[in-house]
Design a protein around this motif. Structure first.
Motif, PDB file in Angstrom:
ATOM      1  N   LEU A  40       8.202   3.027  -1.017  1.00  0.00           N
ATOM      2  CA  LEU A  40       7.459   4.071  -0.309  1.00  0.00           C
ATOM      3  C   LEU A  40       8.403   5.004   0.420  1.00  0.00           C
ATOM      4  CD1 LEU A  40       4.740   1.762   1.295  1.00  0.00           C
ATOM      5  CD2 LEU A  40       4.368   3.428  -0.526  1.00  0.00           C
ATOM      6  N   SER A  44       7.866  12.279   7.552  1.00  0.00           N
ATOM      7  CA  SER A  44       8.039  12.441   9.003  1.00  0.00           C
ATOM      8  C   SER A  44       7.152  11.420   9.699  1.00  0.00           C
ATOM      9  CB  SER A  44       7.650  13.862   9.425  1.00  0.00           C
ATOM     10  OG  SER A  44       6.285  14.092   9.139  1.00  0.00           O
ATOM     11  N   ALA A  47       3.339  11.090   8.990  1.00  0.00           N
ATOM     12  CA  ALA A  47       2.987  11.581   7.642  1.00  0.00           C
ATOM     13  C   ALA A  47       2.607  10.395   6.779  1.00  0.00           C
ATOM     14  CB  ALA A  47       4.177  12.313   7.027  1.00  0.00           C
ATOM     15  N   PRO A  48       1.746  10.591   5.805  1.00  0.00           N
ATOM     16  CA  PRO A  48       1.364   9.472   4.932  1.00  0.00           C
ATOM     17  C   PRO A  48       2.535   9.063   4.043  1.00  0.00           C
ATOM     18  CG  PRO A  48       0.453  11.527   4.112  1.00  0.00           C
ATOM     19  CD  PRO A  48       1.107  11.853   5.404  1.00  0.00           C
ATOM     20  N   SER A  49       2.599   7.795   3.718  1.00  0.00           N
ATOM     21  CA  SER A  49       3.676   7.347   2.830  1.00  0.00           C
ATOM     22  C   SER A  49       3.272   7.637   1.381  1.00  0.00           C
ATOM     23  CB  SER A  49       3.912   5.849   3.019  1.00  0.00           C
ATOM     24  OG  SER A  49       2.719   5.142   2.732  1.00  0.00           O
ATOM     25  N   GLU A  50       4.271   7.796   0.524  1.00  0.00           N
ATOM     26  CA  GLU A  50       4.006   8.063  -0.901  1.00  0.00           C
ATOM     27  C   GLU A  50       4.867   7.139  -1.750  1.00  0.00           C
ATOM     28  OE1 GLU A  50       3.324  11.826  -2.368  1.00  0.00           O
ATOM     29  OE2 GLU A  50       3.070  12.823  -0.438  1.00  0.00           O
ATOM     30  N   ARG A  51       4.279   6.725  -2.848  1.00  0.00           N
ATOM     31  CA  ARG A  51       4.999   5.778  -3.729  1.00  0.00           C
ATOM     32  C   ARG A  51       6.030   6.518  -4.585  1.00  0.00           C
ATOM     33  NH1 ARG A  51       4.060   0.713  -3.149  1.00  0.00           N
ATOM     34  NH2 ARG A  51       2.068   0.205  -2.164  1.00  0.00           N
ATOM     35  N   ARG A  53       9.230   5.656  -7.762  1.00  0.00           N
ATOM     36  CA  ARG A  53       9.940   4.729  -8.630  1.00  0.00           C
ATOM     37  C   ARG A  53      11.377   5.227  -8.728  1.00  0.00           C
ATOM     38  NH1 ARG A  53       8.411  -0.052  -9.753  1.00  0.00           N
ATOM     39  NH2 ARG A  53       9.393   0.021 -11.820  1.00  0.00           N
ATOM     40  N   CYS A  54      12.314   4.289  -8.812  1.00  0.00           N
ATOM     41  CA  CYS A  54      13.711   4.681  -8.747  1.00  0.00           C
ATOM     42  C   CYS A  54      14.542   4.045  -9.866  1.00  0.00           C
ATOM     43  CB  CYS A  54      14.321   4.262  -7.401  1.00  0.00           C
ATOM     44  SG  CYS A  54      13.440   4.923  -5.983  1.00  0.00           S
ATOM     45  N   CYS A  73      15.049   9.009  -7.629  1.00  0.00           N
ATOM     46  CA  CYS A  73      13.719   8.499  -7.280  1.00  0.00           C
ATOM     47  C   CYS A  73      12.682   9.566  -7.561  1.00  0.00           C
ATOM     48  CB  CYS A  73      13.653   8.109  -5.791  1.00  0.00           C
ATOM     49  SG  CYS A  73      14.431   6.528  -5.431  1.00  0.00           S
ATOM     50  N   LEU A  74      11.598   9.170  -8.218  1.00  0.00           N
ATOM     51  CA  LEU A  74      10.540  10.117  -8.566  1.00  0.00           C
ATOM     52  C   LEU A  74       9.208   9.634  -8.044  1.00  0.00           C
ATOM     53  CD1 LEU A  74      11.581  10.725 -12.276  1.00  0.00           C
ATOM     54  CD2 LEU A  74      11.977  12.256 -10.361  1.00  0.00           C
ATOM     55  N   GLY A  75       8.494  10.569  -7.408  1.00  0.00           N
ATOM     56  CA  GLY A  75       7.142  10.252  -6.944  1.00  0.00           C
ATOM     57  C   GLY A  75       6.186  11.284  -7.516  1.00  0.00           C
ATOM     58  N   ILE A  76       5.043  11.443  -6.874  1.00  0.00           N
ATOM     59  CA  ILE A  76       4.094  12.476  -7.299  1.00  0.00           C
ATOM     60  C   ILE A  76       4.611  13.795  -6.734  1.00  0.00           C
ATOM     61  CG2 ILE A  76       1.707  13.248  -7.241  1.00  0.00           C
ATOM     62  CD1 ILE A  76       1.932  10.565  -8.604  1.00  0.00           C
ATOM     63  N   ILE A  78       7.544  14.581  -6.264  1.00  0.00           N
ATOM     64  CA  ILE A  78       8.694  14.322  -5.395  1.00  0.00           C
ATOM     65  C   ILE A  78       9.849  13.908  -6.290  1.00  0.00           C
ATOM     66  CG2 ILE A  78       9.654  12.756  -3.645  1.00  0.00           C
ATOM     67  CD1 ILE A  78       6.798  12.404  -2.606  1.00  0.00           C
TER      68      ILE A  78
ATOM     69  N   HIS B  96       2.134   7.304 -14.489  1.00  0.00           N
ATOM     70  CA  HIS B  96       2.538   8.639 -14.043  1.00  0.00           C
ATOM     71  C   HIS B  96       3.982   8.635 -13.572  1.00  0.00           C
ATOM     72  CE1 HIS B  96       1.410  12.480 -11.589  1.00  0.00           C
ATOM     73  NE2 HIS B  96       2.712  12.387 -11.666  1.00  0.00           N
ATOM     74  N   LEU B  97       4.335   7.653 -12.763  1.00  0.00           N
ATOM     75  CA  LEU B  97       5.685   7.631 -12.199  1.00  0.00           C
ATOM     76  C   LEU B  97       6.736   7.295 -13.244  1.00  0.00           C
ATOM     77  CD1 LEU B  97       4.986   5.920  -8.735  1.00  0.00           C
ATOM     78  CD2 LEU B  97       5.187   8.347  -9.264  1.00  0.00           C
ATOM     79  N   GLU B  98       6.456   6.313 -14.097  1.00  0.00           N
ATOM     80  CA  GLU B  98       7.464   5.871 -15.065  1.00  0.00           C
ATOM     81  C   GLU B  98       7.683   6.880 -16.183  1.00  0.00           C
ATOM     82  OE1 GLU B  98       8.962   2.458 -13.334  1.00  0.00           O
ATOM     83  OE2 GLU B  98       9.581   3.425 -15.202  1.00  0.00           O
ATOM     84  N   GLN B 100       7.903   9.904 -16.008  1.00  0.00           N
ATOM     85  CA  GLN B 100       8.827  10.949 -15.574  1.00  0.00           C
ATOM     86  C   GLN B 100      10.276  10.641 -15.919  1.00  0.00           C
ATOM     87  OE1 GLN B 100       7.065  12.886 -11.604  1.00  0.00           O
ATOM     88  NE2 GLN B 100       7.102  10.679 -11.471  1.00  0.00           N
ATOM     89  N   PHE B 101      10.581   9.364 -16.179  1.00  0.00           N
ATOM     90  CA  PHE B 101      11.963   8.999 -16.492  1.00  0.00           C
ATOM     91  C   PHE B 101      12.301   9.164 -17.970  1.00  0.00           C
ATOM     92  CE2 PHE B 101      13.613   7.537 -12.540  1.00  0.00           C
ATOM     93  CZ  PHE B 101      12.534   7.049 -11.823  1.00  0.00           C
ATOM     94  N   ARG B 115      -4.194  16.487  -4.106  1.00  0.00           N
ATOM     95  CA  ARG B 115      -3.864  16.383  -2.679  1.00  0.00           C
ATOM     96  C   ARG B 115      -4.957  16.986  -1.815  1.00  0.00           C
ATOM     97  NH1 ARG B 115       1.354  14.851  -1.527  1.00  0.00           N
ATOM     98  NH2 ARG B 115       2.672  14.620  -3.382  1.00  0.00           N
ATOM     99  N   ASN B 123       0.826  18.370   6.718  1.00  0.00           N
ATOM    100  CA  ASN B 123       0.985  17.500   5.551  1.00  0.00           C
ATOM    101  C   ASN B 123      -0.150  17.714   4.558  1.00  0.00           C
ATOM    102  OD1 ASN B 123       3.271  16.045   6.645  1.00  0.00           O
ATOM    103  ND2 ASN B 123       1.830  15.072   8.048  1.00  0.00           N
ATOM    104  N   PRO B 125      -1.521  15.105   2.114  1.00  0.00           N
ATOM    105  CA  PRO B 125      -1.478  13.777   1.507  1.00  0.00           C
ATOM    106  C   PRO B 125      -2.227  13.742   0.181  1.00  0.00           C
ATOM    107  CG  PRO B 125      -3.059  13.818   3.300  1.00  0.00           C
ATOM    108  CD  PRO B 125      -2.382  15.147   3.300  1.00  0.00           C
ATOM    109  N   SER B 130      -1.174   5.746  -1.044  1.00  0.00           N
ATOM    110  CA  SER B 130      -0.155   4.853  -1.595  1.00  0.00           C
ATOM    111  C   SER B 130      -0.672   3.409  -1.625  1.00  0.00           C
ATOM    112  CB  SER B 130       1.133   4.932  -0.778  1.00  0.00           C
ATOM    113  OG  SER B 130       0.861   4.692   0.585  1.00  0.00           O
TER     114      SER B 130
END
Lengths: 171, 755
Positions: A40, A44, A47-51, A53-54, A73-76, A78, B96-98, B100-101, B115, B123, B125, B130
């Protein structure tokens, strides 16, 4: 603190791998290779945390006592990417060097190894705003096949300390 | 002796004199062709057919230039039997996350991209947090997600069981291997994630569909040509029952196909969903011509001629007719060059070239191979003679039928031509791009599901072009967006205004607020809304999947709605654009144009027959049996309420070019048999000599077309169906209608002489 600034800080947990005494001798070679993980990230305090993958890859140059690393590291919507080279001083159990976070800038790292943990101080400036960026990165190893890391940062706006990043990795 | 074929048949005489040298030279060409074959490429994009010179096509080209992101996109349709659970949502997030690699991926969008609006801390969100809530709270969360303007009906279905993941790739060209690698990597991931979560994931979108078409084309090139060759060889074997004769008949067509594919490879011309039929066409045309020549050689040997004289006679007697039939087919293909579609023009040119290669292969190899393989050939009474005798009896029966019913056949034919001719000119045209897609493809089937569950499987665009760059959306865009939101038949309108509505910004003139909105847009969305130079804006309109005709009606309605907006904002341009719109507007022009070029081809070929037979009477008489197959097909479509498709008109054009071969062979033989005989006797002998070969040739051609049923592409199967029907009708028109009309003309001339 902005996400991308934290991204750089997050990268330093990798640096501390090379500083850990358990990695002295064969260990830096053992940590070389590819690691995958996720966790995660928080931009700040409040702020909400976001998932995310790295992916992390590193290479240990024994003769020069340096380790080259790259992680992403890639998120939505991010993305943060860090590259750099760090020097390991086995006698003093210390590590120092420079890392570059893509799109943010270069940062200095220095730290010590204590048991199975590594603690590093990170400092630098955000390229765009010029504001100082600092934080503390901690990592804890579990055997040789996994580790956890976390980053505590200081929000430049409020001065508050908050957990900006936490993740777990495995080979 | 009549003059046919411009003397091209004389090439055969040269090969007759130097058979070994000829074969050696052809072998060299085959080596070069094989090299070209190894470099053969494929292009699976069916959208190029309707690139034409009209407003929508030009606007589409401008859109592609201003918004290059559309290059490569893969869509994953993620389905669950029931409403999504927390576990399934986590699986979608992991995907979705994987994804991207994966190498080459430039962006991913899913329901997780949604969002909230900006909160008091600045922010935005994600709506799906998450840490997902407890299972009992998931339905409410999904309903909230569905209510998001960028998600509901676009990426999440109303029943909350299906969603889409949109993956953008760097443009990698159209090669099969590159596309396959990307699709396989994604598939490996989905196969890891989907089954444990109880999800069913199908790849669709432009990239997956193009890959399926490429794969089908690749398979067709092997499957259709091998099956076509085997079937043709089987027909030849039944006809000749002698391996040497079969080999002489089979080698020229196979060489012709090798040359064709080699030329494609050497000239960097890809095999497409349209020109994929050409190898099969070349195969059957060459087989037919070879059959005619080899049969004549065999007949010569049976009459006691030596091999050289028998081959010479075949070249001199049948060669001109083969040249003429090739010329007429080339003219039919060349008529396609009149089309406004680049792809159709290229098909016409390639088709004409293919037929020429088929003729050259036959006129060179049949004499050369005959001289080598038939040196000591003895014609025996074999079963194939029984087969020929049977065809002789059929031809005899047909002649007796024609002789006793000349008037009735003539009158009925002429009436049928007039009536069905009316149908030809009044049968409408239509186009559906899915005819060029593989039916077995899950990607194709997914289109129906997307159409059913989401905002519409088809999209078109409205290009808003301004003269000055601006960060804020131009007033014409705001006006057009608000107007089109209310038009019935449009499922969803997406533009920058959608993003503004989502983020709660109403003042489009506040540059800072607008810039802030752009900065908060999910990655990749900005590039779909405004061009890099900020002068061109894009509206994406989602509509149900329909045929071109129905889409055109919807677009015409939208044009009416846009009219007043254009008038109110003369400093900017609004243009309908996009692949679907281009097909809808261009298809009637292109297909209608093909009908016209077919009519031109008919006139030119009839004129050619007249010039070279030196008799306009025969030319006009041969027009009836040549036109009847085309008009009867049109009558069938008209009577059943169907329309001409693009591939249907292409097939009619090619089929006409081949069908006219029958009348040319009949007229050619009649000119020979007429010397010193009465017309009825000459016609009887003509049918007796050409009838069996025409039957065998038609059987060969029609069965060659039947192999197209093996193709996964509906377009190829439709082509085969049209060809088979026209060829069979053309056969009966040539052996029944043409002799009846010739006899009828003679009777009327005789009666008028008496008077």
């Amino acid at each position: 603190m902005k996400t991308k600034q934290l991204a750089f800080l997050t990268g330093f947990f990798i640096a501390s791998l090379t500083a850990h005494p358990i990695f002295a001798g064969e260990l830096p070679e053992r940590i070389s290779g590819v690691w995958v993980g996720g966790g995660l990230i928080r931009k700040s305090p409040g702020a909400p945390s976001e998932r995310v993958r790295c992916r992390f890859s590193s290479k240990w140059a024994k003769r020069a006592a340096t380790i080259s690393l790259r992680y992403i590291c890639l998120g939505i919507d991010i993305k943060f990417e860090t590259t750099g080279t760090l020097k390991y001083n086995q006698a003093g159990q210390a590590i120092a060097g420079k890392l570059v976070v893509v799109g943010i800038g270069g940062f200095r790292a220095s730290g010590k190894v204590k048991g199975d943990k590594v603690v590093m101080n990170l400092s630098g400036k955000d390229k765009k705003s010029g504001k100082p960026v600092n934080g503390t990165l901690a990592i804890a190893f579990k055997g040789n096949k996994s580790f956890r890391s976390s980053l505590t940062a200081t929000d430049p706006k409020t001065g508050k300390r908050f957990q900006a990043f936490k993740a777990s990795f495995k080979r | 002796m009549t003059r046919f074929g411009f003397g091209l048949e004389k090439i055969g005489l040269v090969c007759l004199q130097r058979p070994l040298t000829s074969i050696a030279m052809i072998f060299l060409t085959c080596i070069i062709a094989f090299y070209g074959l190894l470099h053969l490429t494929f292009d699976g994009d069916p959208g190029q057919v309707f690139r034409a010179d009209n407003a929508v096509s030009r606007a589409t080209d401008r859109q592609i230039k201003a918004f290059p992101f559309d290059g490569e996109q893969l869509i994953l349709l993620v389905e669950s039997k029931k409403r999504y659970t927390a576990k399934q949502l986590e699986a979608i997030r992991a995907l979705h996350l994987e994804i991207q690699f994966i190498d080459g991926v430039t962006g991913v969008s899913s329901i997780f991209s949604a969002r909230e609006k900006v909160d008091k801390n600045g922010n935005t969100p994600t709506i799906l947090p998450s840490d997902l809530p407890a299972e009992k709270d998931i339905p409410a969360l999904l309903e909230k997600l569905y209510g998001h303007p960028l998600i509901g009906d676009l990426m999440l279905s109303k029943d909350l069981t299906s969603s889409m993941i949109i993956i953008s790739f760097q443009a990698t060209g159209t090669g099969l291997e590159g596309v396959a690698k990307s699709l396989n990597e994604v598939r490996q991931l989905t196969e890891l994630v989907a089954p444990p979560a109880g999800l069913d994931i199908v790849q669709t979108g432009v990239m997956a569909i193009r890959y399926d078409v490429l794969k089908s084309l690749n398979q067709d090139v092997h499957k259709l040509n091998v099956a076509g060759a085997l079937l043709a060889i089987a027909v030849c074997f039944v006809f000749f029952r002698n391996m040497r004769l079969v080999i002489i008949s089979a080698i020229p067509p196979l060489i012709a196909v090798l040359w064709l594919l080699g030329v494609f490879g050497l000239t960097d011309r890809p095999v497409t969903a349209m020109n994929n039929v050409l190898p099969t066409l070349v195969l059957v045309i060459a087989f037919c011509d070879a059959l005619h020549m080899v049969q004549t050689i065999r007949r010569g040997l049976a009459l006691g001629k030596n091999i050289k004289d028998a081959v010479r006679k075949a070249v001199i007697d049948v060669g001109p007719a083969c040249a003429m039939t090739s010329l007429t087919t080339m003219v039919a293909c060349a008529s396609l060059i009149l089309s406004s579609s680049n792809a159709v023009r290229e098909f016409g040119a390639a088709g004409a070239g293919s037929v020429f290669l088929a003729f050259i292969a036959v006129i060179t190899l049949v004499p050369a191979l005959s001289m080598i393989l038939l040196k000591n050939y003895q014609v025996k009474e074999t079963k194939s003679d029984h087969f020929n005798n049977a065809l002789d009896r059929v031809s005899g029966a047909i002649w007796r039928f024609v002789e006793t019913r000349t008037t009735a056949i003539s009158v009925v034919s002429l009436i049928a031509l007039v009536v069905s001719g009316y149908a030809y000119f009044n049968t409408g045209t239509n186009y559906d791009y899915r005819h060029f897609l593989s039916q077995a493809s899950p990607a194709n089937r997914a289109i129906d599901k997307i159409d059913e569950k989401f905002g519409g499987a088809d999209v078109f665009s409205i290009l808003v072009e301004t003269q000055t760059a601006s960060v804020s959306p131009p007033p014409i865009l705001v006006a057009a967006h608000r107007k089109l939101e209310k038009v019935s038949g449009i499922r969803f309108v997406f533009s920058f205004i959608t993003a503004l509505d989502w983020l709660g910004t109403t003042d489009t003139n506040d540059a800072d607020a607008v810039a802030d909105v752009i900065a908060r847009l999910p990655k990749g969305f900005r590039d779909r809304i405004v061009s890099r130079d900020n002068k061109t804006w894009l509206m994406t309109i989602y509509i149900p999947n329909e045929t071109a005709a129905q889409t055109r009606i919807a677009l015409d309605r939208i044009e009416l709605e846009l009219g007043p907006i254009r008038t109110a904002h003369p400093d900017a341009m609004l243009s309908i654009s996009g692949g679907i719109a281009r097909s809808a507007y261009s298809s009637p022009l292109v297909i209608g144009g093909l009908k016209f070029s077919l009519a031109v081809a008919v006139l030119i070929t009839i004129l050619m027959v007249g010039i070279f037979v030196r008799s306009m009477k025969f030319a006009l008489l041969s027009a009836v049996p040549n036109l009847l197959p085309l008009t009867l097909v049109a009558a069938g479509l008209y009577a059943t309420g169907n329309t001409f498709s693009l591939i249907g008109v292409l097939a009619l054009t090619i089929a006409f070019g081949i069908a006219i071969d029958n009348t040319i062979h009949v007229v050619n033989r009649l000119q020979i048999e007429k010397q010193g005989r009465s017309l009825p006797e000459a016609l009887s002998r003509t049918l007796s000599k050409t009838g069996p070969v025409l039957f065998a040739a038609t059987l060969l051609l029609a069965s060659g077309m039947v192999v197209t049923k093996l193709s996964q592409l509906p377009s190829i199967r439709t082509f085969g169906n049209y060809m088979s029907v026209v060829l069979v009708l053309a056969l009966f028109a040539a052996v029944i209608v043409l002799p009846a009309l010739i006899l009828m003309t003679e009777k009327l001339k005789g009666n008028s002489d008496e008077n």
